[in-house]
Design an enzyme around this catalytic site. Structure first.
Site, PDB file in Angstrom:
ATOM      1  NE  ARG A  48      43.211  17.000  28.391  1.00  0.00           N
ATOM      2  CZ  ARG A  48      44.242  17.354  27.606  1.00  0.00           C
ATOM      3  NH1 ARG A  48      45.147  16.466  27.289  1.00  0.00           N
ATOM      4  NH2 ARG A  48      44.348  18.568  27.155  1.00  0.00           N
ATOM      5  N   PRO A  49      36.933  15.973  30.195  1.00  0.00           N
ATOM      6  CG  PRO A  49      35.499  16.720  31.874  1.00  0.00           C
ATOM      7  CD  PRO A  49      36.899  16.226  31.635  1.00  0.00           C
ATOM      8  CB  ILE A  50      34.232  18.132  25.509  1.00  0.00           C
ATOM      9  CG1 ILE A  50      33.433  16.840  25.309  1.00  0.00           C
ATOM     10  CG2 ILE A  50      35.642  17.951  25.004  1.00  0.00           C
ATOM     11  CD1 ILE A  50      32.628  16.864  24.081  1.00  0.00           C
ATOM     12  CG  ASP A  51      31.784  19.488  31.368  1.00  0.00           C
ATOM     13  OD1 ASP A  51      32.976  19.229  31.082  1.00  0.00           O
ATOM     14  OD2 ASP A  51      31.459  20.047  32.432  1.00  0.00           O
ATOM     15  CG  LEU A  52      33.435  23.455  31.212  1.00  0.00           C
ATOM     16  CD1 LEU A  52      34.745  23.934  31.832  1.00  0.00           C
ATOM     17  CD2 LEU A  52      32.247  24.045  31.989  1.00  0.00           C
TER      18      LEU A  52
ATOM     19  CB  CYS B 135      44.926  11.658  27.209  1.00  0.00           C
ATOM     20  SG  CYS B 135      45.228  13.174  28.080  1.00  0.00           S
TER      21      CYS B 135
ATOM     22  NE  ARG C  59      50.325  14.927  21.641  1.00  0.00           N
ATOM     23  CZ  ARG C  59      49.777  15.351  22.785  1.00  0.00           C
ATOM     24  NH1 ARG C  59      49.871  14.633  23.871  1.00  0.00           N
ATOM     25  NH2 ARG C  59      49.113  16.499  22.832  1.00  0.00           N
TER      26      ARG C  59
ATOM     27  CG  ASP D   5      50.854  22.216  29.238  1.00  0.00           C
ATOM     28  OD1 ASP D   5      50.161  21.371  29.836  1.00  0.00           O
ATOM     29  OD2 ASP D   5      50.465  22.815  28.211  1.00  0.00           O
TER      30      ASP D   5
ATOM     31  CE  LYS E 124      51.314  20.489  22.596  1.00  0.00           C
ATOM     32  NZ  LYS E 124      49.916  20.341  23.016  1.00  0.00           N
ATOM     33  CG  ASN E 125      49.163  24.055  23.820  1.00  0.00           C
ATOM     34  OD1 ASN E 125      49.181  23.048  23.107  1.00  0.00           O
ATOM     35  ND2 ASN E 125      49.330  24.011  25.140  1.00  0.00           N
TER      36      ASN E 125
ATOM     37  CB  VAL F 254      45.371  22.319  35.631  1.00  0.00           C
ATOM     38  CG1 VAL F 254      44.663  22.422  34.285  1.00  0.00           C
ATOM     39  CG2 VAL F 254      45.780  23.712  36.120  1.00  0.00           C
TER      40      VAL F 254
ATOM     41  NE  ARG G 112      41.481  16.454  25.848  1.00  0.00           N
ATOM     42  CZ  ARG G 112      40.195  16.268  26.073  1.00  0.00           C
ATOM     43  NH1 ARG G 112      39.697  15.072  26.123  1.00  0.00           N
ATOM     44  NH2 ARG G 112      39.400  17.290  26.283  1.00  0.00           N
TER      45      ARG G 112
HETATM   46  C1  LIG Z   1      46.103  22.065  22.763  1.00  0.00           C
HETATM   47  C2  LIG Z   1      46.137  22.814  24.033  1.00  0.00           C
HETATM   48  O1  LIG Z   1      46.024  24.021  24.042  1.00  0.00           O
HETATM   49  N1  LIG Z   1      46.313  22.115  25.137  1.00  0.00           N
HETATM   50  C3  LIG Z   1      46.415  22.796  26.412  1.00  0.00           C
HETATM   51  C4  LIG Z   1      45.022  23.109  26.905  1.00  0.00           C
HETATM   52  O2  LIG Z   1      44.325  21.870  26.992  1.00  0.00           O
HETATM   53  P1  LIG Z   1      42.741  21.895  27.183  1.00  0.00           P
HETATM   54  O3  LIG Z   1      42.158  22.984  26.386  1.00  0.00           O
HETATM   55  O4  LIG Z   1      42.250  20.507  26.955  1.00  0.00           O
HETATM   56  O5  LIG Z   1      42.667  22.216  28.738  1.00  0.00           O
HETATM   57  P2  LIG Z   1      41.479  22.874  29.545  1.00  0.00           P
HETATM   58  O6  LIG Z   1      41.915  24.213  30.017  1.00  0.00           O
HETATM   59  O7  LIG Z   1      40.229  22.775  28.750  1.00  0.00           O
HETATM   60  O8  LIG Z   1      41.373  21.879  30.776  1.00  0.00           O
HETATM   61  C5  LIG Z   1      41.649  22.275  32.096  1.00  0.00           C
HETATM   62  C6  LIG Z   1      40.795  21.489  33.067  1.00  0.00           C
HETATM   63  O9  LIG Z   1      39.416  21.722  32.783  1.00  0.00           O
HETATM   64  C7  LIG Z   1      38.726  20.507  32.644  1.00  0.00           C
HETATM   65  N2  LIG Z   1      37.672  20.668  31.638  1.00  0.00           N
HETATM   66  C8  LIG Z   1      37.967  21.191  30.416  1.00  0.00           C
HETATM   67  C9  LIG Z   1      36.989  21.328  29.460  1.00  0.00           C
HETATM   68  C10 LIG Z   1      35.675  20.926  29.771  1.00  0.00           C
HETATM   69  O10 LIG Z   1      34.751  21.030  28.951  1.00  0.00           O
HETATM   70  N3  LIG Z   1      35.426  20.416  30.999  1.00  0.00           N
HETATM   71  C11 LIG Z   1      36.386  20.275  31.957  1.00  0.00           C
HETATM   72  O11 LIG Z   1      36.119  19.798  33.064  1.00  0.00           O
HETATM   73  C12 LIG Z   1      39.808  19.529  32.177  1.00  0.00           C
HETATM   74  O12 LIG Z   1      39.460  18.188  32.413  1.00  0.00           O
HETATM   75  C13 LIG Z   1      41.001  19.980  32.986  1.00  0.00           C
HETATM   76  O13 LIG Z   1      40.963  19.422  34.251  1.00  0.00           O
HETATM   77  O14 LIG Z   1      45.113  23.744  28.180  1.00  0.00           O
HETATM   78  C14 LIG Z   1      45.713  22.931  29.198  1.00  0.00           C
HETATM   79  C15 LIG Z   1      45.658  23.708  30.499  1.00  0.00           C
HETATM   80  O15 LIG Z   1      46.459  24.823  30.428  1.00  0.00           O
HETATM   81  C16 LIG Z   1      47.135  22.576  28.778  1.00  0.00           C
HETATM   82  O16 LIG Z   1      47.660  21.665  29.701  1.00  0.00           O
HETATM   83  C17 LIG Z   1      47.162  21.936  27.397  1.00  0.00           C
HETATM   84  O17 LIG Z   1      48.494  21.825  26.943  1.00  0.00           O
HETATM   85  C1  LIG Z   2      48.635  18.487  27.652  1.00  0.00           C
HETATM   86  C2  LIG Z   2      49.227  18.990  26.575  1.00  0.00           C
HETATM   87  O1  LIG Z   2      48.699  19.014  25.340  1.00  0.00           O
HETATM   88  P1  LIG Z   2      47.274  18.485  24.826  1.00  0.00           P
HETATM   89  O2  LIG Z   2      46.230  19.351  25.401  1.00  0.00           O
HETATM   90  O3  LIG Z   2      47.368  18.661  23.337  1.00  0.00           O
HETATM   91  O4  LIG Z   2      47.160  17.047  25.261  1.00  0.00           O
HETATM   92  C3  LIG Z   2      50.561  19.628  26.657  1.00  0.00           C
HETATM   93  O5  LIG Z   2      50.925  20.321  25.686  1.00  0.00           O
HETATM   94  O6  LIG Z   2      51.283  19.427  27.649  1.00  0.00           O
END
Ligand SMILES: CC(=O)N[C@H]1[C@@H](OP(=O)(O)OP(=O)(O)OC[C@H]2O[C@@H](n3ccc(=O)[nH]c3=O)[C@H](O)[C@@H]2O)O[C@H](CO)[C@@H](O)[C@@H]1O
Ligand SMILES: C=C(OP(=O)(O)O)C(=O)O
Length: 419
Positions: free
Chosen positions: A122-126, A117, A398, A306, A22-23, A328, A93
């Site tokens: 889960r911010p997107i600042d990075l 969620c 999902r 995960d 999936k990822n 995480v 997301r």
């Molecule tokens: C679709 C997909 O691939 N999903 C995976 C992806 O989610 P995703 O890409 O959302 O996970 P991230 O590695 O970005 O997030 C990890 C941590 O960084 C924080 N963060 C992230 C981005 C940002 O801009 N700012 C910030 O603070 C998040 O809130 C979280 O606490 O990696 C996660 C960590 O391995 C997995 O659990 C998810 O299954």
């Molecule tokens: C957290 C997960 O996925 P997503 O980032 O798509 O919410 C996951 O696959 O466990």
């Protein structure tokens, strides 16, 4: 409403084949937008999240043809829209991953903030930080991220945390910007590597893939290609736990032993016997009561968040006390309350859960709050005495294709019931 009805107690036996990741599938589908020529993507799992990504791409004007089970041809030349709809982005997301590719193709993107969620804010600042370093202007209003650019340029980006999604969005954008872009403290997950391999198959030049420093030598044009995505290490890990928790003997085919190293090591610490059957297959057997162990989730190559919920279920039945620390996501213990309904003994203290092993779990009605929480409850049901009804299984759909069919083939008593 749908639920799984599980009668626990059957040891699993036989062979299960793992499907596409999936990822890896989600960012790679988004990355097909980077070229104007079509790509063929193989080994795409049949999941709700993949369907959502396909709807996002189609909503942007892209034509998609299903060539065979798991194989899709994407025609990104028809991309016309730069705004992604809220109804889809809020479901998943990972849809935010279209932002980088949209900026490269249309010079602008309007994408809803994906929001939090059940597992955290889960911010997107990075992601945004990366875009700003590459010449993108960003404004946020009314819950939308508006991004546009007159001139992209390469840059050096340090990520405060090795975010998977931010690394992917930045890597996609940088791959079409001439010059060298560096991502320091980049994510090293195998799914990030798979995306990089796809970008390289499209013509990008990327070094340091799988390390914490990725260098992208951008090229102005990428070309569609034929690519097969990697298998899902989290699905494989979940089936390993299913085998272990039921005292079973299962061959798991379609695995990458290196990508699963932390999962395999923890299973062995817990008492599972694991052998390598072939380059892509392992055999797992567990005959003793699980042993307690401590687990701390970390970015790859650390133990994956995960798999945290699934391992917690296994450790609920261990002989002894285990401590599970989630580093995480800030709020990924929603499964604890539901597992408590089945008789476990867990105390959550901040980011750690102290799991005192019990001798048995008892079947009852439980509800999944998120994808891996749902998987954990299914695993609990497989091991429990009596019948477990798992509600909220759209979360499970999902990320797991045909979960109940695969478990049933291994001897589990599980069926999907429409109420
Ligand atoms: C679709 C997909 O691939 N999903 C995976 C992806 O989610 P995703 O890409 O959302 O996970 P991230 O590695 O970005 O997030 C990890 C941590 O960084 C924080 N963060 C992230 C981005 C940002 O801009 N700012 C910030 O603070 C998040 O809130 C979280 O606490 O990696 C996660 C960590 O391995 C997995 O659990 C998810 O299954
Ligand atoms: C957290 C997960 O996925 P997503 O980032 O798509 O919410 C996951 O696959 O466990």
């Amino acid at each position: 409403m749908e639920k799984f009805v599980i009668n626990g107690g059957n040891p699993l036996a036989g062979l299960v084949e793992i499907g596409g990741s999936k990822n890896a599938a989600l960012p790679i589908l988004a990355a097909t937008l980077l070229s104007e020529t079509p790509s063929i993507i193989r080994n795409i799992p049949d999941l709700l999240d993949v369907n959502t990504m396909i709807l996002v791409l189609q909503g942007l004007g892209v034509k998609i043809e299903k060539l065979a089970e798991g194989t899709f041809q994407i025609f990104p030349d028809s991309l016309i829209k730069s705004d992604a709809p809220y109804e889809l982005i809020r479901k998943m997301r990972a849809s935010f991953l279209v932002t980088g590719p949209l900026i490269t193709r249309l010079k602008r993107a309007q994408v809803p903030l994906p929001g939090g969620c059940a597992i955290g804010s889960r911010p997107i600042d990075l992601h945004i930080k990366g875009f700003l370093h590459l010449g993108v202007q960003v404004s946020m209003h009314s819950g939308y991220v508006e991004a546009w650019t007159d001139q992209l340029h390469p840059g050096e980006i340090y990520l405060d945390f090795p975010s998977v999604g931010a690394t992917e969005n930045i890597m996609m954008l940088a791959s079409v910007i001439p010059g060298d872009t560096v991502i320091a403290n980049a994510a090293r997950e195998p799914e990030v590597t798979d995306l990089a391999n796809f970008l390289m198959a499209m013509g990008a030049k990327i070094e340091g893939v799988g390390t914490d420093t990725i260098v992208i030598y951008g090229t102005p044009k990428l070309y569609g290609c034929d690519y097969s995505i990697i298998n899902d290490r989290i699905e494989a890990g979940t089936f390993c736990v299913a085998a272990a928790i039921t005292g079973g003997d299962v061959e798991i085919k379609g695995v990458n032993h290196i990508a699963m190293r932390s999962i395999i090591t923890k299973l062995e610490e817990i008492g599972a016997k694991i052998s390598k059957v072939s380059e892509d297959s392992l055999f797992i057997s567990m005959k003793e009561r699980p042993r307690a162990t401590d687990i701390k989730t970390m970015p790859y190559p650390g133990f994956p968040t995960d798999m945290q919920a699934q391992f917690m279920t296994l450790l609920c039945l261990a002989d002894g006390v285990s401590v599970i620390t989630e580093t995480v996501f800030e709020n990924r213990f929603a499964h604890v309350g539901e597992l408590e309904r089945m008789g476990v003994n867990i105390k959550v203290e901040g980011r750690s859960a102290v799991v005192v092993g019990v001798e048995k779990l008892t079947g009852t009605q439980v509800t999944a709050s998120d994808l891996r929480a749902g998987a954990a409850l299914v695993l609990a049901g497989l091991a429990a005495e009596g019948t477990t009804d798992v509600y909220g299984i759209s979360h499970v759909d999902r990320g797991y294709a045909n979960l109940e069919k695969k478990l049933h083939k291994l001897g589990a008593s599980i069926k999907r019931v429409y109420e």
